[in-house]
Write an enzyme that holds these catalytic residues in place. Sequence first.
Site, PDB file in Angstrom:
ATOM      1  N   CYS A 178       1.832   2.434  -2.528  1.00 24.83           N
ATOM      2  CA  CYS A 178       0.518   2.745  -1.978  1.00 24.83           C
ATOM      3  C   CYS A 178      -0.606   1.987  -2.690  1.00 24.83           C
ATOM      4  O   CYS A 178      -0.581   1.833  -3.909  1.00 24.83           O
ATOM      5  CB  CYS A 178       0.274   4.255  -2.057  1.00 24.83           C
ATOM      6  SG  CYS A 178       1.519   5.200  -1.162  1.00 24.83           S
TER       7      CYS A 178
ATOM      8  N   CYS B  36       1.086   2.379   2.771  1.00 25.44           N
ATOM      9  CA  CYS B  36       0.356   3.630   2.564  1.00 25.44           C
ATOM     10  C   CYS B  36      -0.888   3.421   1.704  1.00 25.44           C
ATOM     11  O   CYS B  36      -0.974   2.457   0.942  1.00 25.44           O
ATOM     12  CB  CYS B  36       1.278   4.664   1.918  1.00 25.44           C
ATOM     13  SG  CYS B  36       2.200   4.029   0.510  1.00 25.44           S
TER      14      CYS B  36
END
Length: 245
Positions: free
Chosen positions: A69, A151
Site C-alpha cells: 500500500c 491499495c
Amino acid sequence: IVIGAVVLGLTLKSGFESTFLSRCEKFSQYDCKELWDLFQQAYVNKDPCNVPVEAYNPLIAAAPFKPQCNKMMFWSKTKDVVHGFTAKRKDCFVTLEDTLLGSVLDDLTWCGKEGSKDTFTTGCPGWSECENNPVRSFWICASAAFADVACGDVTAMLSGSINTPFNPESIFASVEVPRFKSPRIKKLDVVMVIQKNAISNCNHSSLKNLMQALDKGITYSCKDVSKSRIQECGAKPEIACGACW
Ligand code: ZNA
C-alpha cells in the site's frame, strides 16, 4: 555432447530458460523450476497467436503479487524514467518490474509452436501482430493481477512527450485503471513527466477521461514534474519520498 545428453535422457537448458532461472533465483522463497514449468505450460506447443490472457493464471497464482500500500507505481510510455528512478529508490515505489514475475520477464520475447516442446525467442509475433500473443497476454495478465492488489495511494507516471498521455489503448488505461477500486485505493497521484520536448501536461484533455474512468471515491491528483527533478530524487536518497515532487 548433445547426442550423449539426449541418450542419457537429459535435456539441455536453452539460453531463455537459463535467463528465466537466474533472474528468478535472485528472489529467494520461490521454487523457480516449478515456476518455469507453469510458465511454459501457458504457451508451449500452442499457436503463438492463440495464447489467451488466462493461460498465465496458474503461473501468477504460484507467485502472487503482494499488496504494498502507498508504494505501487504504474506507468505508461515512461518505462526508462520510471525504472531509472525505482532502481535507486526502492524505499519509495515498486513497479510490476520490481516483482518476481515482472523482473524475470521484463524485456524478453518468447513463444511456442504447435508440435514443439521448445521455447522460441525469434520469429515470434510482434506486440500488435495478433492480439493473443504470448508476450502481450502475459503482460495483460500480470498487469491485471498487480492492479488487483493495489491499495492506498497509487502513483502513475505518464508522458508529457506524447499526444495522448492517457491512451485508451494502453494497458494502463484498458487493464489497470478499471481495476482500481475504492475504498481499497484512496487516491491516484499522476506524475506527468515533463522533458524539453513536452507537448502535453496535467491540463491535457485525455486526463479528463482518466478522472472520469476512476471509481467514485478515488481522489485524483496530477503534478507536472521535470524529468531532471525525478532523476535528482533518484540520485539523492536523503530526499524523502514524499518530497520528491
Ligand atoms: N515490462 C513490460 O515489458 C511491460 C509492462 C509490458 C506491458 C505492460 N507492462 C505493465 S502495464 C507496466 O508495469 C505498466 O504499469 C503498464 C504499462 O503499459 P502501457 O500503459 O501499455 O504502457 P506502454 O509504455 O505503452 O507499454 C509498456 C510496455 O509494453 C512497453 O515498454 C513495451 O515493452 C510493451 N509494449 C506496449 N505497446 C507495444 C509494446 N511493445 C511493442 N509494441 C507495442 N506497440
